[in-house]
Write a protein that holds these residues in place. Sequence first.
Motif, mmCIF file in Angstrom:
data_model
loop_
_atom_site.group_PDB
_atom_site.id
_atom_site.type_symbol
_atom_site.label_atom_id
_atom_site.label_comp_id
_atom_site.label_asym_id
_atom_site.label_seq_id
_atom_site.Cartn_x
_atom_site.Cartn_y
_atom_site.Cartn_z
ATOM 1 N N TRP A 177 0.827 -1.208 0.000
ATOM 2 C CA TRP A 177 0.000 0.000 0.000
ATOM 3 C C TRP A 177 0.859 1.256 0.000
ATOM 4 N N ARG A 178 1.924 1.254 0.796
ATOM 5 C CA ARG A 178 2.792 2.428 0.848
ATOM 6 C C ARG A 178 3.486 2.652 -0.492
ATOM 7 N N SER A 179 3.938 1.561 -1.114
ATOM 8 C CA SER A 179 4.634 1.668 -2.386
ATOM 9 C C SER A 179 3.755 2.318 -3.455
ATOM 10 N N LEU A 180 2.509 1.900 -3.516
ATOM 11 C CA LEU A 180 1.619 2.437 -4.539
ATOM 12 C C LEU A 180 1.098 3.830 -4.204
ATOM 13 N N VAL A 181 0.640 4.012 -2.961
ATOM 14 C CA VAL A 181 -0.028 5.274 -2.605
ATOM 15 C C VAL A 181 0.959 6.374 -2.228
ATOM 16 N N ALA A 182 1.811 6.103 -1.229
ATOM 17 C CA ALA A 182 2.728 7.145 -0.749
ATOM 18 C C ALA A 182 3.856 7.414 -1.743
ATOM 19 N N GLU A 183 4.419 6.356 -2.313
ATOM 20 C CA GLU A 183 5.548 6.531 -3.221
ATOM 21 C C GLU A 183 5.113 6.712 -4.677
ATOM 22 N N SER A 187 -4.178 6.662 -6.116
ATOM 23 C CA SER A 187 -5.272 6.865 -5.175
ATOM 24 C C SER A 187 -5.493 5.556 -4.423
ATOM 25 N N TRP A 188 -6.075 5.645 -3.231
ATOM 26 C CA TRP A 188 -6.371 4.438 -2.465
ATOM 27 C C TRP A 188 -7.340 3.544 -3.231
ATOM 28 N N SER A 189 -8.297 4.161 -3.911
ATOM 29 C CA SER A 189 -9.284 3.394 -4.655
ATOM 30 C C SER A 189 -8.649 2.618 -5.797
ATOM 31 N N ARG A 190 -7.757 3.280 -6.545
ATOM 32 C CA ARG A 190 -7.095 2.609 -7.656
ATOM 33 C C ARG A 190 -6.205 1.469 -7.153
ATOM 34 N N ALA A 191 -5.487 1.717 -6.068
ATOM 35 C CA ALA A 191 -4.632 0.682 -5.496
ATOM 36 C C ALA A 191 -5.458 -0.522 -5.061
ATOM 37 N N GLU A 192 -6.596 -0.270 -4.438
ATOM 38 C CA GLU A 192 -7.471 -1.372 -4.002
ATOM 39 C C GLU A 192 -7.920 -2.216 -5.186
ATOM 40 N N THR A 193 -8.318 -1.554 -6.262
ATOM 41 C CA THR A 193 -8.801 -2.270 -7.441
ATOM 42 C C THR A 193 -7.713 -3.134 -8.062
ATOM 43 N N VAL A 194 -6.528 -2.553 -8.231
ATOM 44 C CA VAL A 194 -5.453 -3.265 -8.925
ATOM 45 C C VAL A 194 -4.868 -4.378 -8.054
#
Length: 207
Positions: A177-183, A187-194
């Motif tokens: 989650w940190r790699s995708l969202v913070a770095e 978006s949290w939504s896109r990360a959740e989907t993928v």
Amino acid sequence: MPTPKRAYASPLREQAAVRTREAILHAATELFARRGYGLVTVADIAAAAGVSPKTVFASVGSKREIMDRIVDAGVAGSRYEAAMRRVSQLSDPREVLAALAAGTRAGNETQSTVHEAVRLALPVYEDGAALWERATRDYRAALGDAARHLHALTPRPLYDAGETADLLWLWFGPDAWRSLVAEGGWSWSRAETVIGATAVATLYAGG
């Protein structure tokens, strides 16, 4: 003989003490996440919370004890138990993985400041390995339970239960989650989907 006086606990005083502890922990979490555990002093925490250093020690304890309380609050705040109850009630693998994506997203999103505070503390904390284990033990165990639940359903994942648990940690653990969202700026939504789609595609060969 005179009747011994009983200790009187004022509800208002107790409420004030709780608010003080919460203010101290909130201030410490924000400072640890922004500056790093090693660069924050008890005096810094006291100033940010609007209390004296003496009050910090009396209300919460040392800096190490403060970090322990932050970790405990973060684990409780993630609401992983409620998420796992939801997962355990599902019988379709796709729905299980979607629920894992949603549940771990919620926990990581609401506790992102706690996670960052812990991450920055690891290199300088007296026992960083123990801190990390304390912060992630229940989280990882919950994903292990999810892996075993998936293997009780039809179809089963392509990997054995241990490997499935490791893959769930890779996808749904805090680092992903940190790699995708913070770095990565996702978006949290896109990360959740993928992340959820990746889990389905890998465990069930695109199923």
